[in-house]
Design an enzyme around this catalytic site. Structure first.
Site, PDB file in Angstrom:
ATOM      1  N   GLU A 121      -5.154  53.428-103.475  1.00 55.32           N
ATOM      2  CA  GLU A 121      -3.867  53.290-104.175  1.00 55.32           C
ATOM      3  C   GLU A 121      -2.907  52.433-103.365  1.00 55.32           C
ATOM      4  O   GLU A 121      -2.999  52.412-102.144  1.00 55.32           O
ATOM      5  CB  GLU A 121      -3.211  54.684-104.332  1.00 55.32           C
ATOM      6  CG  GLU A 121      -4.106  55.693-104.989  1.00 55.32           C
ATOM      7  CD  GLU A 121      -3.498  57.100-105.007  1.00 55.32           C
ATOM      8  OE1 GLU A 121      -2.349  57.280-104.548  1.00 55.32           O
ATOM      9  OE2 GLU A 121      -4.197  58.011-105.482  1.00 55.32           O
ATOM     10  N   LYS A 123       0.440  51.872-101.394  1.00 52.81           N
ATOM     11  CA  LYS A 123       1.418  52.783-100.789  1.00 52.81           C
ATOM     12  C   LYS A 123       2.794  52.232-101.125  1.00 52.81           C
ATOM     13  O   LYS A 123       3.252  51.240-100.555  1.00 52.81           O
ATOM     14  CB  LYS A 123       1.234  52.890 -99.279  1.00 52.81           C
ATOM     15  CG  LYS A 123       2.204  53.904 -98.687  1.00 52.81           C
ATOM     16  CD  LYS A 123       1.826  54.320 -97.295  1.00 52.81           C
ATOM     17  CE  LYS A 123       2.672  55.485 -96.826  1.00 52.81           C
ATOM     18  NZ  LYS A 123       4.093  55.188 -96.737  1.00 52.81           N
ATOM     19  N   ASP A 125       6.675  51.650-101.444  1.00 49.42           N
ATOM     20  CA  ASP A 125       7.718  51.789-100.430  1.00 49.42           C
ATOM     21  C   ASP A 125       9.015  52.230-101.090  1.00 49.42           C
ATOM     22  O   ASP A 125       9.891  51.440-101.393  1.00 49.42           O
ATOM     23  CB  ASP A 125       7.896  50.454 -99.706  1.00 49.42           C
ATOM     24  CG  ASP A 125       8.525  50.652 -98.345  1.00 49.42           C
ATOM     25  OD1 ASP A 125       8.689  51.820 -97.937  1.00 49.42           O
ATOM     26  OD2 ASP A 125       8.854  49.650 -97.706  1.00 49.42           O
ATOM     27  N   TYR A 234       6.253  55.925-109.924  1.00 53.48           N
ATOM     28  CA  TYR A 234       4.813  56.058-110.160  1.00 53.48           C
ATOM     29  C   TYR A 234       4.370  57.412-109.621  1.00 53.48           C
ATOM     30  O   TYR A 234       4.766  57.799-108.514  1.00 53.48           O
ATOM     31  CB  TYR A 234       4.030  54.959-109.436  1.00 53.48           C
ATOM     32  CG  TYR A 234       3.930  53.656-110.198  1.00 53.48           C
ATOM     33  CD1 TYR A 234       3.576  53.645-111.553  1.00 53.48           C
ATOM     34  CD2 TYR A 234       4.158  52.438-109.561  1.00 53.48           C
ATOM     35  CE1 TYR A 234       3.465  52.453-112.247  1.00 53.48           C
ATOM     36  CE2 TYR A 234       4.048  51.237-110.251  1.00 53.48           C
ATOM     37  CZ  TYR A 234       3.702  51.255-111.594  1.00 53.48           C
ATOM     38  OH  TYR A 234       3.590  50.080-112.280  1.00 53.48           O
ATOM     39  N   LYS A 326      -1.673  50.732 -93.231  1.00 53.33           N
ATOM     40  CA  LYS A 326      -0.422  49.967 -93.386  1.00 53.33           C
ATOM     41  C   LYS A 326      -0.650  48.459 -93.277  1.00 53.33           C
ATOM     42  O   LYS A 326      -1.594  47.999 -92.633  1.00 53.33           O
ATOM     43  CB  LYS A 326       0.583  50.411 -92.307  1.00 53.33           C
ATOM     44  CG  LYS A 326       0.912  51.887 -92.328  1.00 53.33           C
ATOM     45  CD  LYS A 326       1.751  52.304 -93.511  1.00 53.33           C
ATOM     46  CE  LYS A 326       3.214  52.154 -93.301  1.00 53.33           C
ATOM     47  NZ  LYS A 326       3.881  53.134 -92.489  1.00 53.33           N
ATOM     48  N   CYS A 420      34.960  21.433 -88.845  1.00 51.70           N
ATOM     49  CA  CYS A 420      33.547  21.176 -89.141  1.00 51.70           C
ATOM     50  C   CYS A 420      32.837  20.766 -87.850  1.00 51.70           C
ATOM     51  O   CYS A 420      33.289  19.850 -87.159  1.00 51.70           O
ATOM     52  CB  CYS A 420      33.437  20.063 -90.181  1.00 51.70           C
ATOM     53  SG  CYS A 420      31.756  19.464 -90.402  1.00 51.70           S
ATOM     54  N   CYS A 423      31.814  16.797 -88.225  1.00 49.68           N
ATOM     55  CA  CYS A 423      32.754  15.676 -88.278  1.00 49.68           C
ATOM     56  C   CYS A 423      34.152  16.041 -87.781  1.00 49.68           C
ATOM     57  O   CYS A 423      35.015  15.169 -87.670  1.00 49.68           O
ATOM     58  CB  CYS A 423      32.842  15.119 -89.696  1.00 49.68           C
ATOM     59  SG  CYS A 423      33.730  16.194 -90.830  1.00 49.68           S
ATOM     60  N   CYS A 438      33.682  22.092 -95.641  1.00 52.60           N
ATOM     61  CA  CYS A 438      34.217  21.034 -94.794  1.00 52.60           C
ATOM     62  C   CYS A 438      34.987  20.101 -95.720  1.00 52.60           C
ATOM     63  O   CYS A 438      34.499  19.729 -96.783  1.00 52.60           O
ATOM     64  CB  CYS A 438      33.074  20.283 -94.121  1.00 52.60           C
ATOM     65  SG  CYS A 438      33.556  18.658 -93.534  1.00 52.60           S
ATOM     66  N   CYS A 444      32.079  12.959 -93.600  1.00 52.22           N
ATOM     67  CA  CYS A 444      31.300  13.872 -92.764  1.00 52.22           C
ATOM     68  C   CYS A 444      29.826  13.459 -92.798  1.00 52.22           C
ATOM     69  O   CYS A 444      29.207  13.463 -93.854  1.00 52.22           O
ATOM     70  CB  CYS A 444      31.459  15.306 -93.277  1.00 52.22           C
ATOM     71  SG  CYS A 444      30.438  16.486 -92.382  1.00 52.22           S
TER      72      CYS A 444
HETATM   73  S1  IVH Z   1       0.048  60.868-101.102  1.00 53.57           S
HETATM   74  C1  IVH Z   1      -0.515  64.738 -98.872  1.00 53.57           C
HETATM   75  N1  IVH Z   1       0.037  58.483-102.212  1.00 53.57           N
HETATM   76  O1  IVH Z   1       4.043  58.007 -98.400  1.00 53.57           O
HETATM   77  C2  IVH Z   1      -0.345  63.351 -99.286  1.00 53.57           C
HETATM   78  N2  IVH Z   1       1.861  59.073-100.809  1.00 53.57           N
HETATM   79  O2  IVH Z   1       3.711  59.470 -95.537  1.00 53.57           O
HETATM   80  C3  IVH Z   1       0.955  63.091 -99.900  1.00 53.57           C
HETATM   81  N3  IVH Z   1       3.566  57.334-100.617  1.00 53.57           N
HETATM   82  O3  IVH Z   1       5.941  60.894 -98.525  1.00 53.57           O
HETATM   83  C4  IVH Z   1       1.271  61.686-100.184  1.00 53.57           C
HETATM   84  N4  IVH Z   1       2.616  55.883-101.949  1.00 53.57           N
HETATM   85  O4  IVH Z   1       6.373  59.204-100.333  1.00 53.57           O
HETATM   86  C5  IVH Z   1       0.684  59.348-101.397  1.00 53.57           C
HETATM   87  N5  IVH Z   1      -0.073  56.437-103.282  1.00 53.57           N
HETATM   88  C6  IVH Z   1       0.568  57.281-102.482  1.00 53.57           C
HETATM   89  C7  IVH Z   1       1.795  56.958-101.890  1.00 53.57           C
HETATM   90  C8  IVH Z   1       2.412  57.884-101.042  1.00 53.57           C
HETATM   91  C9  IVH Z   1       3.658  56.126-101.191  1.00 53.57           C
HETATM   92  C10 IVH Z   1       4.565  57.908 -99.677  1.00 53.57           C
HETATM   93  C11 IVH Z   1       5.007  59.305-100.042  1.00 53.57           C
HETATM   94  C12 IVH Z   1       4.814  60.148 -98.831  1.00 53.57           C
HETATM   95  C13 IVH Z   1       4.536  59.136 -97.756  1.00 53.57           C
HETATM   96  C14 IVH Z   1       3.463  59.694 -96.853  1.00 53.57           C
END
Ligand code: IVH
Length: 682
Positions: A121, A123, A125, A234, A326, A420, A423, A438, A444
């Site tokens: 999945e 991650k 932000d 999501y 990451k 400026c 010039c 300017c 200039c």
């Molecule tokens: S699973 C026990 N899936 O990352 C597992 N977390 O450090 C629970 N996050 O606090 C999290 N995308 O806010 C999971 N696809 C994803 C995620 C995700 C972002 C965030 C979430 C969590 C932090 C984990």
């Protein structure tokens, strides 16, 4: 006050039907990403329901799609204890660490890693959210807090349109009576940029990154503020579940969540066997990252089978069955070495941060734009400060904030220079303007260089071979003061310059000769009149037909041209009142610049005359600026904000708040096919 007893049965039934239809279309839009009806049709349903509820207030239910905003501001958030703690994920920062995670899983499960199936999945932000559904209705929304106790943000969560207020399915049957959904609230990149523009325009501090913006927007005591912020969500898992069975695989649970109407990222993959395949997903998502409409800071691998998850268990506060792999950070700390001043073509002064080189997201960054003086003040930026540099995808690096605790005691507030740096002319900043300029004009050298570069550029006079370095030499050596001097250059003069051989000098002279045969719009654009871009240049040419008429026009006459407002009209008028500008134009014409006669177009005869159009979202077939130009060429007025006067809003993919506004005002919304139809009228 009417009570439910006063509501005629057919009205109550219609309201129920409307709610079902609206929920269904929300599901098509937010979950399946496949809307079935045009936005305008959706809007009609919505307004019909609103009207019924207004007439019969007893009809209103808490989960009615009309009830997303309206709650009163809170004094403080309540506390929420998480029945199932909200844990975090362990991180892997390299392929090696991810492989190590796979080896640990394989060892504990006593099977080869290639036999373990993972769900992979993005991650996201943003910030974690817990959504509690009771009998299918959204009963509570809570932040993660410390994982055990979070904040009750129910009223705010209700304003996020991709979060269903009611789940699809029958509680107690195919839907658990209590279901806690876990997911991430985030702010799409486009919404983040627009929000920061708004913050800047309102003189408020911009947010450092989409994550902070999402967190700051969700944790607002006034739900109306949250409602005005472009948040989305999501789902990625479940917490507490009562009176209901869930599938025995994580991927199947996600599929179930989707069926119930919860948005799940379309980037999720299941059946990914072994870590090598996970790493391939990591690489693919890293490449895709700049194109994604939201920020991700890595990917997550989760062992798919719940029985295997159970066997693996937890270490301290993170599961052993999942890991976040990451990406290189998008943010880094570095030192602000200096604030330089850049002078643009129109004299605009832009402060630029010179930074100790630092790697951000795999790219070395040594400078960042600071926009203007106010931005520096808002950030309270001082030379010597340790600053946070932020770079998202392909966006220009920005200074997002200062680490105040690391400020050297001698650091002094920034003062905009009065003169400026190029010039020595006065720098002026008009009242109410964010940008300082300017006042040297073409005196200039910085402005001269930029003006000549612009003059020669591809979309202006298109002088091939006259690049940036060459223009700098020509101005620095006093060979060229204004664009007209270019046409007096000789092969001998050019051949004497750095990196110029006889042949390239001859080529440039030929290119200059060729550029003399141009068009009036190109010539007008090349002059570099402030506020006159390509489109305005074309419109002016078609409206007046020749240069003399434009030169002679007063402000009123100019304002009568479609799409020319007072600012543009003033700028054109002032330009042609400066003797040195007229001199340059005379010299250019004397050098032999010419263009074919332009046929004057009567604006009222154009097919889209008088129509007001707003563009939003990404178009597939052309850029927004091209669409704008083509619509304007047909007589339409293309504006930036939706109002009652707007005739059409054209929405591409990922439309912004303009679409919502259009729906609110009942403005007709066209898709790209509709746009093409309009353009064919020309
Ligand atoms: S699973 C026990 N899936 O990352 C597992 N977390 O450090 C629970 N996050 O606090 C999290 N995308 O806010 C999971 N696809 C994803 C995620 C995700 C972002 C965030 C979430 C969590 C932090 C984990």
């Amino acid at each position: 006050m009417r009570t439910s007893a006063d509501i005629p049965a057919d009205i109550a039934a219609r309201a129920r039907q409307l709610r079902e239809q609206i929920d269904y279309h929300n599901y098509r839009y937010y979950v399946l990403d496949d809307p079935e009806i045009p936005d305008a049709a959706y809007d009609r349903l919505f307004r019909e329901l609103q009207a019924l509820e207004e007439q019969y207030p007893a009809l209103v239910t808490a989960d009615s799609p009309t009830q997303r905003v309206g709650a009163k501001p809170l004094k403080a958030f309540g506390e929420v204890r998480h029945e199932v703690p909200m844990l975090s994920l362990s991180n892997a920062f390299s392929d090696e660490e991810a492989l190590e995670f796979g080896r640990r899983c394989a060892e504990r499960l006593a099977i080869p890693v290639e036999q373990i199936e993972f769900t992979t999945e993005p991650k996201l932000d943003g910030l974690a959210i817990s959504l509690l559904y009771e009998d299918g209705r959204l009963a509570r929304g809570a932040t993660r807090g410390d994982g055990y106790v979070g904040e009750d943000v129910t009223q705010n969560v209700r304003t996020i349109r991709s979060i269903p207020l009611r789940l699809r399915g029958e509680p107690g049957k195919d839907l658990p009576r209590v279901l806690e959904v876990r997911g991430e609230v985030y702010m799409p990149k486009a919404g983040f940029e627009a929000l920061n523009e708004r913050q800047r325009a309102a003189g408020e501090k911009p947010f450092a990154n989409p994550r902070n913006a999402a967190a700051g927007s969700l944790r607002q005591l006034d739900p109306q503020v949250t409602a005005s912020r472009p948040l989305a969500m999501y789902a990625y898992g479940v917490g507490q579940v009562e009176a209901g069975e869930l599938p025995d695989r994580h991927s199947a649970i996600l599929a179930r969540l989707r069926q119930w109407g919860l948005p799940v990222s379309p980037e999720v993959r299941d059946g990914v066997r072994g870590i090598e395949a996970c790493l391939a997903y990591h690489r693919a998502m890293k490449d895709k990252r700049p194109q994604l409409p939201y920020e991700i800071d890595g990917v997550v691998y989760k062992v798919d089978r719940l029985d295997q998850q159970e066997k693996l268990g937890f270490v301290s506060r993170a599961p052993r069955w999942a890991i976040a792999h990451k990406f290189p950070a998008q943010e880094a700390l570095t030192r602000l070495l200096a604030i330089d001043i850049q002078v643009g073509r129109t004299g605009a002064i832009t402060p630029v941060a010179r930074l100790e080189p630092v790697e951000v997201g795999g790219v070395t960054v040594s400078s960042a734009t600071l926009h203007n003086e106010d931005e520096i003040r808002r950030l309270d930026l001082r030379v010597g400060d340790t600053v946070i540099v932020y770079r998202a995808g392909d966006v220009i690096p920005k200074v997002a904030g200062v680490v105040l605790s690391r400020r050297p005691p001698e650091a002094k507030p920034f003062e905009m220079p009065k003169k400026c740096p190029v010039c020595g002319s006065d720098i002026v900043r008009l009242e109410g303007h964010a940008i300082a300029r300017c006042s040297g004009g073409l005196y200039c050298p910085a402005q001269r260089k930029e003006a000549i570069k612009h003059f020669a550029s591809r979309r202006a006079m298109d002088i091939e071979g006259l690049g940036e370095k060459l223009v700098e030499q020509l101005v620095d050596r006093d060979l060229v003061h204004d664009p007209a001097d270019l046409y007096a250059l000789t092969v001998e003069q050019l051949a004497g310059l750095e990196r110029m051989a006889q042949k390239s000098a001859e080529n440039l002279i030929a290119a200059l000769e060729k550029s003399k045969s141009t068009t009036l719009p190109r010539f007008l654009f090349a002059l570099g009149i402030r506020e006159v871009g390509e489109t305005t240049a074309s419109i002016l040419a078609e409206h007046f037909g020749d240069l003399k008429a434009i030169e002679a026009a007063d402000v009123e006459t100019l304002q009568a041209v479609p799409d020319v407002g007072p600012v543009v009209a003033n700028s054109i008028y002032t330009f042609f009142r400066q003797p040195h500008n007229l001199e340059v134009i005379d010299k250019l014409l004397a050098a032999g610049i010419r263009w074919p006669k332009v046929a004057v177009k009567k604006p009222e005869a154009l097919p889209l005359a008088g129509k007001v159009i707003v563009l939003t979202g990404t178009l597939q077939g052309m850029s927004r600026s091209e669409a704008k130009q083509r619509l304007q060429a047909l007589g339409a007025k293309v504006t930036g904000s939706v109002s009652k006067k707007t005739d059409w809003v054209i929405a591409g993919t990922d439309p912004g708040s303009k679409l919502t506004k259009a729906q609110e005002l009942g403005v007709e919304v066209l898709d790209e096919a509709g746009l093409m139809e309009l353009l064919q009228q020309g």
